[in-house]
Design a protein around this motif. Structure first.
Motif, PDB file in Angstrom:
ATOM      1  N   MET A 112       0.841  -1.195   0.000  1.00  0.00           N
ATOM      2  CA  MET A 112       0.000   0.000   0.000  1.00  0.00           C
ATOM      3  C   MET A 112       0.877   1.245   0.000  1.00  0.00           C
ATOM      4  O   MET A 112       1.809   1.357   0.788  1.00  0.00           O
ATOM      5  N   ASN A 113       0.567   2.190  -0.883  1.00  0.00           N
ATOM      6  CA  ASN A 113       1.327   3.435  -0.997  1.00  0.00           C
ATOM      7  C   ASN A 113       0.428   4.613  -0.611  1.00  0.00           C
ATOM      8  O   ASN A 113      -0.625   4.810  -1.240  1.00  0.00           O
ATOM      9  N   VAL A 114       0.847   5.368   0.387  1.00  0.00           N
ATOM     10  CA  VAL A 114       0.013   6.463   0.901  1.00  0.00           C
ATOM     11  C   VAL A 114       0.788   7.767   0.878  1.00  0.00           C
ATOM     12  O   VAL A 114       1.935   7.838   1.339  1.00  0.00           O
ATOM     13  N   ILE A 115       0.151   8.808   0.347  1.00  0.00           N
ATOM     14  CA  ILE A 115       0.722  10.149   0.354  1.00  0.00           C
ATOM     15  C   ILE A 115       0.032  10.976   1.434  1.00  0.00           C
ATOM     16  O   ILE A 115      -1.201  10.979   1.530  1.00  0.00           O
ATOM     17  N   PHE A 116       0.834  11.657   2.258  1.00  0.00           N
ATOM     18  CA  PHE A 116       0.316  12.637   3.212  1.00  0.00           C
ATOM     19  C   PHE A 116       0.747  14.009   2.728  1.00  0.00           C
ATOM     20  O   PHE A 116       1.919  14.212   2.371  1.00  0.00           O
TER      21      PHE A 116
ATOM     22  N   ILE B 151       5.244   5.316   2.465  1.00  0.00           N
ATOM     23  CA  ILE B 151       4.650   6.603   2.838  1.00  0.00           C
ATOM     24  C   ILE B 151       5.508   7.735   2.296  1.00  0.00           C
ATOM     25  O   ILE B 151       6.733   7.736   2.448  1.00  0.00           O
ATOM     26  N   LEU B 152       4.852   8.696   1.671  1.00  0.00           N
ATOM     27  CA  LEU B 152       5.524   9.869   1.131  1.00  0.00           C
ATOM     28  C   LEU B 152       4.773  11.117   1.565  1.00  0.00           C
ATOM     29  O   LEU B 152       3.542  11.160   1.501  1.00  0.00           O
ATOM     30  N   PHE B 153       5.515  12.137   2.022  1.00  0.00           N
ATOM     31  CA  PHE B 153       4.911  13.415   2.397  1.00  0.00           C
ATOM     32  C   PHE B 153       5.155  14.446   1.291  1.00  0.00           C
ATOM     33  O   PHE B 153       6.248  14.508   0.718  1.00  0.00           O
ATOM     34  N   ILE B 154       4.145  15.268   1.021  1.00  0.00           N
ATOM     35  CA  ILE B 154       4.280  16.415   0.128  1.00  0.00           C
ATOM     36  C   ILE B 154       4.019  17.670   0.950  1.00  0.00           C
ATOM     37  O   ILE B 154       2.987  17.782   1.616  1.00  0.00           O
TER      38      ILE B 154
ATOM     39  N   ALA C 250      12.578  14.389  10.509  1.00  0.00           N
ATOM     40  CA  ALA C 250      12.878  13.996  11.895  1.00  0.00           C
ATOM     41  C   ALA C 250      12.017  12.825  12.336  1.00  0.00           C
ATOM     42  O   ALA C 250      12.428  12.033  13.193  1.00  0.00           O
ATOM     43  N   ALA C 251      10.821  12.710  11.754  1.00  0.00           N
ATOM     44  CA  ALA C 251       9.929  11.590  12.083  1.00  0.00           C
ATOM     45  C   ALA C 251      10.253  10.342  11.269  1.00  0.00           C
ATOM     46  O   ALA C 251       9.649   9.285  11.474  1.00  0.00           O
ATOM     47  N   GLY C 252      11.205  10.472  10.325  1.00  0.00           N
ATOM     48  CA  GLY C 252      11.653   9.312   9.570  1.00  0.00           C
ATOM     49  C   GLY C 252      10.967   9.094   8.244  1.00  0.00           C
ATOM     50  O   GLY C 252      11.046   7.989   7.679  1.00  0.00           O
ATOM     51  N   TYR C 253      10.321  10.132   7.700  1.00  0.00           N
ATOM     52  CA  TYR C 253       9.595   9.976   6.447  1.00  0.00           C
ATOM     53  C   TYR C 253      10.200  10.830   5.333  1.00  0.00           C
ATOM     54  O   TYR C 253      10.762  11.901   5.582  1.00  0.00           O
ATOM     55  N   GLU C 254      10.038  10.346   4.107  1.00  0.00           N
ATOM     56  CA  GLU C 254      10.522  11.077   2.938  1.00  0.00           C
ATOM     57  C   GLU C 254       9.581  12.246   2.648  1.00  0.00           C
ATOM     58  O   GLU C 254       8.362  12.119   2.735  1.00  0.00           O
ATOM     59  N   LEU C 255      10.170  13.380   2.274  1.00  0.00           N
ATOM     60  CA  LEU C 255       9.389  14.589   2.001  1.00  0.00           C
ATOM     61  C   LEU C 255       9.768  15.170   0.658  1.00  0.00           C
ATOM     62  O   LEU C 255      10.949  15.327   0.339  1.00  0.00           O
ATOM     63  N   VAL C 256       8.754  15.493  -0.147  1.00  0.00           N
ATOM     64  CA  VAL C 256       8.932  16.240  -1.383  1.00  0.00           C
ATOM     65  C   VAL C 256       8.290  17.607  -1.186  1.00  0.00           C
ATOM     66  O   VAL C 256       7.147  17.686  -0.712  1.00  0.00           O
ATOM     67  N   THR C 257       9.004  18.672  -1.508  1.00  0.00           N
ATOM     68  CA  THR C 257       8.451  20.005  -1.282  1.00  0.00           C
ATOM     69  C   THR C 257       8.148  20.718  -2.591  1.00  0.00           C
ATOM     70  O   THR C 257       8.784  20.489  -3.612  1.00  0.00           O
ATOM     71  N   LEU C 258       7.163  21.602  -2.526  1.00  0.00           N
ATOM     72  CA  LEU C 258       6.721  22.394  -3.663  1.00  0.00           C
ATOM     73  C   LEU C 258       6.846  23.870  -3.328  1.00  0.00           C
ATOM     74  O   LEU C 258       6.669  24.259  -2.169  1.00  0.00           O
ATOM     75  N   PRO C 259       7.135  24.716  -4.302  1.00  0.00           N
ATOM     76  CA  PRO C 259       7.100  26.159  -4.042  1.00  0.00           C
ATOM     77  C   PRO C 259       5.668  26.575  -3.775  1.00  0.00           C
ATOM     78  O   PRO C 259       4.735  26.091  -4.426  1.00  0.00           O
ATOM     79  N   GLY C 260       5.468  27.442  -2.778  1.00  0.00           N
ATOM     80  CA  GLY C 260       4.107  27.829  -2.427  1.00  0.00           C
ATOM     81  C   GLY C 260       4.028  29.258  -1.952  1.00  0.00           C
ATOM     82  O   GLY C 260       5.028  29.854  -1.550  1.00  0.00           O
ATOM     83  N   SER C 261       2.827  29.807  -1.973  1.00  0.00           N
ATOM     84  CA  SER C 261       2.590  31.165  -1.507  1.00  0.00           C
ATOM     85  C   SER C 261       1.214  31.227  -0.873  1.00  0.00           C
ATOM     86  O   SER C 261       0.228  30.764  -1.456  1.00  0.00           O
ATOM     87  N   GLY C 262       1.133  31.787   0.325  1.00  0.00           N
ATOM     88  CA  GLY C 262      -0.142  31.922   1.000  1.00  0.00           C
ATOM     89  C   GLY C 262      -0.989  33.026   0.380  1.00  0.00           C
ATOM     90  O   GLY C 262      -0.503  33.884  -0.351  1.00  0.00           O
ATOM     91  N   LEU C 263      -2.280  32.996   0.683  1.00  0.00           N
ATOM     92  CA  LEU C 263      -3.198  34.009   0.180  1.00  0.00           C
ATOM     93  C   LEU C 263      -3.239  35.214   1.103  1.00  0.00           C
ATOM     94  O   LEU C 263      -3.059  35.106   2.314  1.00  0.00           O
ATOM     95  N   SER C 264      -3.478  36.383   0.533  1.00  0.00           N
ATOM     96  CA  SER C 264      -3.633  37.614   1.304  1.00  0.00           C
ATOM     97  C   SER C 264      -5.107  37.989   1.353  1.00  0.00           C
ATOM     98  O   SER C 264      -5.842  37.834   0.371  1.00  0.00           O
TER      99      SER C 264
END
Length: 374
Positions: free
Chosen positions: A1-5, A33-36, A49-63
């Motif tokens: 089973m493959n789960v993305i968080f 398990i993969l985190f985005i 630090a929790a032991g999971y792989e993380l992929v990051t995306l560029p992001g910007s919050g809304l005003s």
């Protein structure tokens, strides 16, 4: 089973996802398990630090401002989201995800949206009584929407797709005992007070804590104080404390740091916690049964933090002070009063533990596993 968080921005979004991932890994050690998350945020520290792989995306919050700068920021945010959706589609395909779970933050919507469009079962968890913008958008395409409170169901267009599961907290918040925690921290023979105002911190409350440290010095440091400054305050608060005459670096009764990474241990060791009233914080406090003084943030949509805090207060587990009424003197007096009344603290602890749904993470795992089968 493959789960993305997918989660991010603040610890209140990240830690619930980690709590569910931990249970899932215990149940199915061979699951992937993969985190985005978003670049430049707390997930870059907490997830690895929790032991999971993380992929990051560029992001910007809304005003929420209608100014030119606010409009420009929102246009950039839309551009980032559209780009992130495309990247998430590739990530999901390459990972061969069976389920995608979003717990809030900049990266949640594009990942959930991309998963839904690819036909992947998607789950959205909202920690607050009132759903935020990200959750509202994601809920329109999600397979299942999970909430903490019964009263939250009415805020969604498809109430039949909403299930009340509570707030997942890491098992360590439930299982770590006070004696064990104090031995770990070397604090067996003193009262312990912990203060923290989110992973980013809060300027007004950091200033109040700086003033409170002065009062502690005047009283001969009657308790051990652990304070998390947050990322925004780390550049200026330590100097402010020194300017006020408190040499915290050489004081055995003060531990000041940017962020508390071992919060289950620290909170279990505490006699009193001072903090904001985000849903994650309130549930972690309830799980440990630690008496608390809550100062809800006045800068949140729908004033949801005060609503969270009042739930704990009405149950008898918290003292609530509005930020506009908070001063170092009031904080110090409330803490001293609680430390002086062990019987009251015991009542507060029992009241807090009665509020938390300890099986929330397990219930979310049940839903994830069921969706994965389909």
């Amino acid at each position: 089973m493959n789960v993305i968080f997918t989660c991010g921005g603040t610890a209140g979004h990240i830690n619930p996802a980690i709590a569910v991932a931990n249970i899932l890994k215990q149940r199915k050690p061979d699951c992937n398990i993969l985190f985005i998350g978003a670049q430049g945020h707390m997930e870059e520290k907490l997830v690895p630090a929790a032991g999971y792989e993380l992929v990051t995306l560029p992001g910007s919050g809304l005003s929420r401002k209608l100014s030119f700068s606010g409009i420009r920021k929102n246009l950039n945010a839309i551009k980032c989201v559209l780009s992130a959706v495309g990247k998430c589609r590739k990530i999901i395909r390459d990972f061969e995800a069976d389920v995608s779970v979003g717990t809030g933050g900049y990266a949640s919507f594009p990942a959930i949206y991309a998963g839904a469009k690819l036909g992947i079962p998607t789950v959205v968890h909202e920690s607050n009584a009132l759903p935020g913008l990200t959750t509202k958008l994601a809920a329109n395409v999600a397979t299942k929407v999970l909430v903490c409170f019964e009263e939250s169901v009415k805020h969604y267009k498809r109430p039949d797709m909403v299930e009340v599961v509570g707030m997942p907290v890491r098992q360590e918040f439930v299982t770590t005992g006070k004696t064990e925690a104090r031995q770990t921290l070397g604090l067996e023979n003193c009262r312990v007070v912990v203060s923290a105002f989110g992973s980013q911190g809060a300027k007004v409350m950091n200033e109040n804590i700086a003033g409170m440290l002065c009062l502690e010095k005047q009283e001969g440091f009657p308790f051990h104080h652990i304070h998390a400054v947050g990322s925004f305050g780390w550049g200026w608060m330590p100097e402010l404390v020194k300017e006020k005459g408190v040499d915290y670096e050489n004081c055995a009764r003060i531990d000041m740091m940017e962020y508390i990474y071992n919060m289950p241990t620290v909170m279990a060791a505490a006699d009193v916690v001072i903090g904001r009233a985000g849903s994650a914080t309130c549930n972690e406090i309830a799980a440990t049964g630690t008496p608390c003084v809550l100062i809800p943030s006045p800068n949140v949509t729908g004033n949801h933090q005060e609503k969270n805090a009042r739930v704990l207060e009405q149950a008898g587990g918290a003292v609530v002070i509005l930020e506009k009424d908070c001063t170092p003197e009031i904080l110090f007096a409330q803490v001293q009063a609680l430390l002086a009344d062990e019987e009251r603290r015991e009542r507060m602890s029992r009241a807090l533990r009665s509020l938390v749904k300890l099986d929330s993470a397990e219930r979310i795992c049940d839903i994830v596993e069921e969706l994965a089968k389909k």
